[in-house]
Design a protein around this motif. Structure first.
Motif, short mmCIF file in Angstrom:
data_model
loop_
_atom_site.label_atom_id
_atom_site.label_comp_id
_atom_site.label_asym_id
_atom_site.label_seq_id
_atom_site.Cartn_x
_atom_site.Cartn_y
_atom_site.Cartn_z
N ASP A 1 0.83 -1.21 0.00
CA ASP A 1 0.00 0.00 0.00
C ASP A 1 0.86 1.26 0.00
O ASP A 1 0.57 2.22 -0.71
CB ASP A 1 -0.92 0.01 1.22
CG ASP A 1 -2.12 -0.92 1.08
OD1 ASP A 1 -2.58 -1.12 -0.06
OD2 ASP A 1 -2.58 -1.44 2.11
N ILE A 2 1.91 1.24 0.80
CA ILE A 2 2.79 2.42 0.88
C ILE A 2 3.48 2.66 -0.46
O ILE A 2 3.59 3.79 -0.93
CB ILE A 2 3.81 2.25 2.02
CG1 ILE A 2 3.08 2.33 3.38
CG2 ILE A 2 4.90 3.30 1.94
CD1 ILE A 2 3.96 2.06 4.56
N ALA A 3 3.92 1.57 -1.10
CA ALA A 3 4.58 1.70 -2.40
C ALA A 3 3.62 2.22 -3.47
O ALA A 3 4.02 2.96 -4.38
CB ALA A 3 5.16 0.36 -2.83
N ASN A 4 2.35 1.88 -3.34
CA ASN A 4 1.35 2.31 -4.33
C ASN A 4 0.84 3.72 -4.08
O ASN A 4 0.18 4.30 -4.95
CB ASN A 4 0.15 1.34 -4.32
CG ASN A 4 0.51 -0.02 -4.87
OD1 ASN A 4 1.41 -0.15 -5.69
ND2 ASN A 4 -0.19 -1.05 -4.40
N TYR A 5 1.13 4.26 -2.90
CA TYR A 5 0.63 5.60 -2.58
C TYR A 5 1.46 6.65 -3.31
O TYR A 5 2.67 6.72 -3.16
CB TYR A 5 0.68 5.85 -1.07
CG TYR A 5 0.18 7.22 -0.69
CD1 TYR A 5 -1.17 7.55 -0.83
CD2 TYR A 5 1.05 8.20 -0.21
CE1 TYR A 5 -1.64 8.82 -0.50
CE2 TYR A 5 0.59 9.46 0.13
CZ TYR A 5 -0.76 9.76 -0.02
OH TYR A 5 -1.21 11.02 0.30
N THR A 6 0.79 7.44 -4.12
CA THR A 6 1.49 8.43 -4.95
C THR A 6 1.23 9.87 -4.51
O THR A 6 1.71 10.81 -5.13
CB THR A 6 1.07 8.28 -6.43
OG1 THR A 6 -0.36 8.43 -6.53
CG2 THR A 6 1.49 6.93 -6.97
N GLY A 7 0.43 10.04 -3.46
CA GLY A 7 0.11 11.39 -3.01
C GLY A 7 1.26 12.03 -2.25
O GLY A 7 2.27 11.39 -1.94
N ASP A 8 1.10 13.32 -1.95
CA ASP A 8 2.13 14.05 -1.23
C ASP A 8 1.65 14.52 0.14
O ASP A 8 2.22 15.43 0.74
CB ASP A 8 2.60 15.26 -2.05
CG ASP A 8 1.45 16.20 -2.41
OD1 ASP A 8 0.31 15.92 -1.99
OD2 ASP A 8 1.70 17.21 -3.10
N ASP A 9 0.59 13.86 0.65
CA ASP A 9 0.04 14.19 1.96
C ASP A 9 0.84 13.45 3.02
O ASP A 9 0.69 12.24 3.22
CB ASP A 9 -1.44 13.79 2.02
CG ASP A 9 -2.13 14.25 3.30
OD1 ASP A 9 -1.44 14.39 4.33
OD2 ASP A 9 -3.36 14.44 3.28
N LEU A 10 1.72 14.18 3.72
CA LEU A 10 2.62 13.56 4.70
C LEU A 10 1.84 12.91 5.83
O LEU A 10 2.18 11.81 6.29
CB LEU A 10 3.57 14.62 5.25
CG LEU A 10 4.57 14.16 6.31
CD1 LEU A 10 5.48 13.06 5.76
CD2 LEU A 10 5.40 15.34 6.82
N ALA A 11 0.77 13.58 6.29
CA ALA A 11 -0.01 13.03 7.39
C ALA A 11 -0.69 11.73 6.99
O ALA A 11 -0.71 10.76 7.77
CB ALA A 11 -1.06 14.05 7.84
N MET A 12 -1.23 11.68 5.77
CA MET A 12 -1.89 10.46 5.33
C MET A 12 -0.89 9.32 5.21
O MET A 12 -1.18 8.17 5.58
CB MET A 12 -2.59 10.68 3.99
CG MET A 12 -3.32 9.43 3.49
SD MET A 12 -4.42 9.72 2.08
CE MET A 12 -5.82 10.48 2.91
N LYS A 13 0.30 9.62 4.73
CA LYS A 13 1.32 8.57 4.59
C LYS A 13 1.73 8.02 5.95
O LYS A 13 1.94 6.81 6.12
CB LYS A 13 2.54 9.12 3.86
CG LYS A 13 3.47 8.05 3.34
CD LYS A 13 4.43 8.58 2.29
CE LYS A 13 5.24 7.44 1.68
NZ LYS A 13 6.14 7.91 0.60
N LYS A 14 1.80 8.88 6.96
CA LYS A 14 2.13 8.42 8.31
C LYS A 14 1.01 7.55 8.88
O LYS A 14 1.26 6.54 9.54
CB LYS A 14 2.39 9.61 9.23
CG LYS A 14 3.69 10.33 8.98
CD LYS A 14 4.02 11.31 10.08
CE LYS A 14 4.42 10.60 11.36
NZ LYS A 14 4.92 11.52 12.40
N ARG A 15 -0.24 7.95 8.61
CA ARG A 15 -1.37 7.15 9.10
C ARG A 15 -1.46 5.81 8.39
O ARG A 15 -1.97 4.83 8.95
CB ARG A 15 -2.68 7.93 8.91
CG ARG A 15 -2.82 9.15 9.80
CD ARG A 15 -4.25 9.67 9.83
NE ARG A 15 -4.70 10.12 8.53
CZ ARG A 15 -4.66 11.38 8.10
NH1 ARG A 15 -4.15 12.31 8.88
NH2 ARG A 15 -5.11 11.71 6.91
N LEU A 16 -0.97 5.76 7.16
CA LEU A 16 -1.04 4.54 6.36
C LEU A 16 -0.09 3.45 6.86
O LEU A 16 -0.38 2.25 6.76
CB LEU A 16 -0.72 4.89 4.90
CG LEU A 16 -0.72 3.77 3.87
CD1 LEU A 16 -2.07 3.06 3.83
CD2 LEU A 16 -0.37 4.33 2.49
#
Length: 398
Positions: free
Chosen positions: A35-50
């Motif tokens: 999921d993390i590898a597939n995430y292409t957004g630049d929302d730092l908070a969302m990436k941390k929650r993921l």
């Protein structure tokens, strides 16, 4: 809930889920990395929650075990009355029925929110975000294994793998009965659910939390609380976004400069009102509208006030109704602040980061509600119930 679905059975399932999370720890982390590898957004908070790491899994397991140890929230006597006609009238807690949880990014919600709703006797429908789909499906497979191991139908915990259009259609015309919807995410998700849902919604709203440093503050405590609130985890709704400093605080200018310096050392972008900008040379805010914003980023706004009442008024004007803290050694002033600030959680001399179901002893939370109905603040086990009247008679008529 069927009569055979006992508290002991619910607890057994929660304990079994905790075992499965431990057994599947490595595979959960591997799937999460997809999921993390597939995430292409630049929302730092969302990436941390993921992210799901060992610490997150430890938290999920601890939440399950704590919930399994708590008493049954269903069937608790709230009120009893015996009128002159001899009837026995009781009001007891009861499960809602079916709860739909719509959330973004956080796979740990698939464990903690589900466990709270399940222990409270409810069926659960989950609609997670596409960014965490593989992690959610992996965790769902463990829930279904825990249910099947205990001869409980998988329909008690279901995952809705819907896109946005399908979600809207379900909200407007549910294909099965839904008694309560809890959206967990950003303001756009909450507005989407409120716009389209035809059944009750409990809003897990934005943070935009404040710390007010009063004229009788311990500045060492104040600095530590501000740094913790802003930098310990930017991706959560209990993080700090705004600081108010009373200009009657002795040497407040030096304190403000120190706060700015320590925040900047931790890569926090600091903005100030006109007074703070002049004293510390940080950029001045362009508009008062920024006081409304929740940042979920390494960003903070610092302003000044001239009295406790001005601080209260400003917080009530701009905060998200989540959390606010006063730093003061004056207990009377603190009590006045806490009674008059309109937020779900109010603090004296402590970080807003504690607004959390686990920290409050609830065994995690379904959400943190900024509504005043049906419950405010962290929604724990005992809050995820409604009530029901039981009347026992022997032929009475009216």
């Amino acid at each position: 809930m069927p009569n055979s679905f006992t508290l002991a059975k619910r607890n057994t399932i929660l304990n079994r889920m905790a075992e499965l999370l431990e057994q599947e720890r490595s595979s959960i982390k591997i799937v999460n990395q997809e999921d993390i590898a597939n995430y292409t957004g630049d929302d730092l908070a969302m990436k941390k929650r993921l992210l799901v790491d060992d610490q997150k899994i430890d938290g999920m397991i601890a939440s399950l075990l704590q919930l399994a140890s708590q008493e049954d929230p269903v069937g608790k006597l709230l009120y009893s009355f015996t009128p002159e006609n001899g009837m026995k009238i009781q009001n007891k807690t009861a499960a809602f029925g079916t709860i739909l949880i719509i959330y973004e990014s956080r796979p740990d919600v698939t464990v903690e929110a589900t466990a709270i709703a399940f222990k409270s006797g409810n069926r659960i429908l989950l609609k997670g975000g596409k960014e965490s789909l593989q992690s959610n499906l992996k965790i769902m497979s463990l829930w279904h294994q825990a249910l099947s191991d205990n001869d409980i139908p998988n329909s008690w915990i279901s995952y809705l793998n819907f896109d946005r259009k399908e979600t809207q259609q379900f909200l407007e015309k549910p294909s099965q009965k839904v008694d309560l919807i809890v959206p967990r995410g950003g303001e756009s998700l909450i507005e989407f659910v409120k716009k389209h849902a035809v059944c009750p919604v409990i809003v897990s709203g934005r943070g935009n939390n404040f710390v007010y440093v009063s004229q009788e503050a311990d500045t060492e405590k104040a600095l530590a609380i501000i740094i913790n609130g802003k930098t310990s985890n930017i991706s959560v709704c209990n993080a700090l976004d705004k600081v108010l400093i009373d200009i009657n605080l002795p040497n407040w200018e030096a304190f403000a400069e120190n706060v700015v310096s320590e925040l900047q050392k931790r890569n926090v972008t600091v903005l100030g009102d006109a007074t703070i900008s002049k004293v510390t040379s940080v950029p001045q805010i362009e508009s008062d509208l920024i006081w409304h914003e929740e940042f979920l980023d390494y960003k903070i706004v610092i302003g000044t006030v001239n009295s406790n009442q001005e601080a209260i008024d400003k917080i009530n004007t701009y905060c998200g109704g989540h959390s606010a803290s006063i730093i003061t050694s004056n207990d009377a002033i603190a009590q006045d602040f806490m009674e008059n600030v309109d937020a779900a959680a109010v603090y004296q001399n402590a970080s807003t980061r504690f607004t959390d179901g686990g920290q409050f002893g609830l065994g995690g939370e379904l959400a943190i509600s900024t509504d005043k109905l049906h419950q405010r603040g962290p929604l724990g086990l005992q809050h995820l119930v409604t009530n029901k009247w039981y009347i026992y008679g022997n032929g009475q008529i009216r």
